[in-house]
Design an enzyme around this catalytic site. Structure first.
Site, PDB file in Angstrom:
ATOM      1  CG  ASP A   1      -1.782  25.508  41.758  1.00  0.00           C
ATOM      2  OD1 ASP A   1      -2.657  26.050  42.343  1.00  0.00           O
ATOM      3  OD2 ASP A   1      -0.774  25.565  42.378  1.00  0.00           O
TER       4      ASP A   1
ATOM      5  CG  ASP B   1      -1.008  31.685  42.281  1.00  0.00           C
ATOM      6  OD1 ASP B   1      -0.867  32.367  41.014  1.00  0.00           O
ATOM      7  OD2 ASP B   1      -1.440  31.315  43.174  1.00  0.00           O
TER       8      ASP B   1
END
Ligand code: BG6
Ligand code: MG
Length: 227
Positions: free
Chosen positions: A16, A18
């Site tokens: 991922d 963020d």
């Protein structure tokens, strides 16, 4: 120079963005809090946990539901554009080498070991951030908010990344996440999931990427698959 670790189980890894590779999760929070404030809706860091990994539109809907506020479609589009503009102002201040601790060296090591590396993010700004950090070259596949029809907790983002871009299977690919919705998505897709922070639903929980390396991940995946 030491020889790269030889891995047996781990073929691919999907990060991922963020809150995993870069500390932009706090920028999303600040921008949503500002927007909620303008709408007169109290919005705390605790409320924000449910928004992590969730698309821009679903995040706005969540905040509006919190405050029992209803907006027209046009107003919603305006608010989302405003939130994104504030978010990008904050991103603009990000120094080019500002990755989270351990991220760069882990990417380097995984690449040296021949692990295929993907990005699985709900953000429509993901490519821009990768470019800003100058790390686009690490990724064999980038699946972001522009390429998916269903946001996390749906597994689409990770399944598409593994099968279509990395050419790996969920069984030999690890997902690294910092969001509840992301852990749920990874597990629903059949991936072993490393969770950063307080994520008891993850298969392995760490406080920071500094705690893991290619060998540890390979061993964890092997142990998980052999049960
Ligand atoms: C996720 C973030 O990565 O992307 C969420 O965790 C964010 O907080 C989502 O809402 C969508 O981001 P963007 O950049 O498309 O508004
Ligand atoms: Mg995240």
């Amino acid at each position: 120079m030491t020889a790269p670790a030889s891995l047996t189980a781990l073929k691919g890894i999907i990060f991922d963005l963020d809150g995993v590779l870069v500390d932009t999760a706090q920028f999303h929070f600040r921008a949503w809090k500002r927007l909620a404030g303008e709408l007169g809706i109290p919005f705390t860091a605790h409320d924000n946990e449910a928004l992590k990994g969730v698309s821009r539109r679903d995040s706005l809907e969540h905040i509006l539901a919190l405050g029992k506020v209803s907006l027209t479609e046009e107003e919603k589009n305006g608010r989302m554009a405003q939130k994104n503009a504030w978010y990008l102002e904050l991103v603009n201040e990000l120094p080019p080498d500002d990755m989270l601790p351990g991220a760069k060296s882990l990417l380097d090591e995984l690449r040296t070991c021949g692990v295929r590396i993907g990005l699985g993010s709900s953000s429509r700004n993901a490519e821009l951030i990768l470019q800003k950090l100058n790390i686009s070259g690490y990724f064999d596949g980038v699946v972001d908010g522009n390429k998916i029809s269903k946001s996390k907790p749906d597994p689409e983002v990770f399944t598409l990344c593994a099968l279509h871009y990395l050419h790996t299977q969920p069984s030999d690919t690890i997902v690294v996440e910092d969001a509840r919705s992301g852990v749920e998505a990874a597990r629903a897709g059949g991936f072993f999931c490393v969770g950063i922070g307080h994520l008891p639903q993850a298969d392995m929980v760490i406080a920071s990427l500094e705690q893991i390396n290619a060998t540890l991940l390979d061993q964890a995946l092997q142990a998980y698959r052999s049960v």
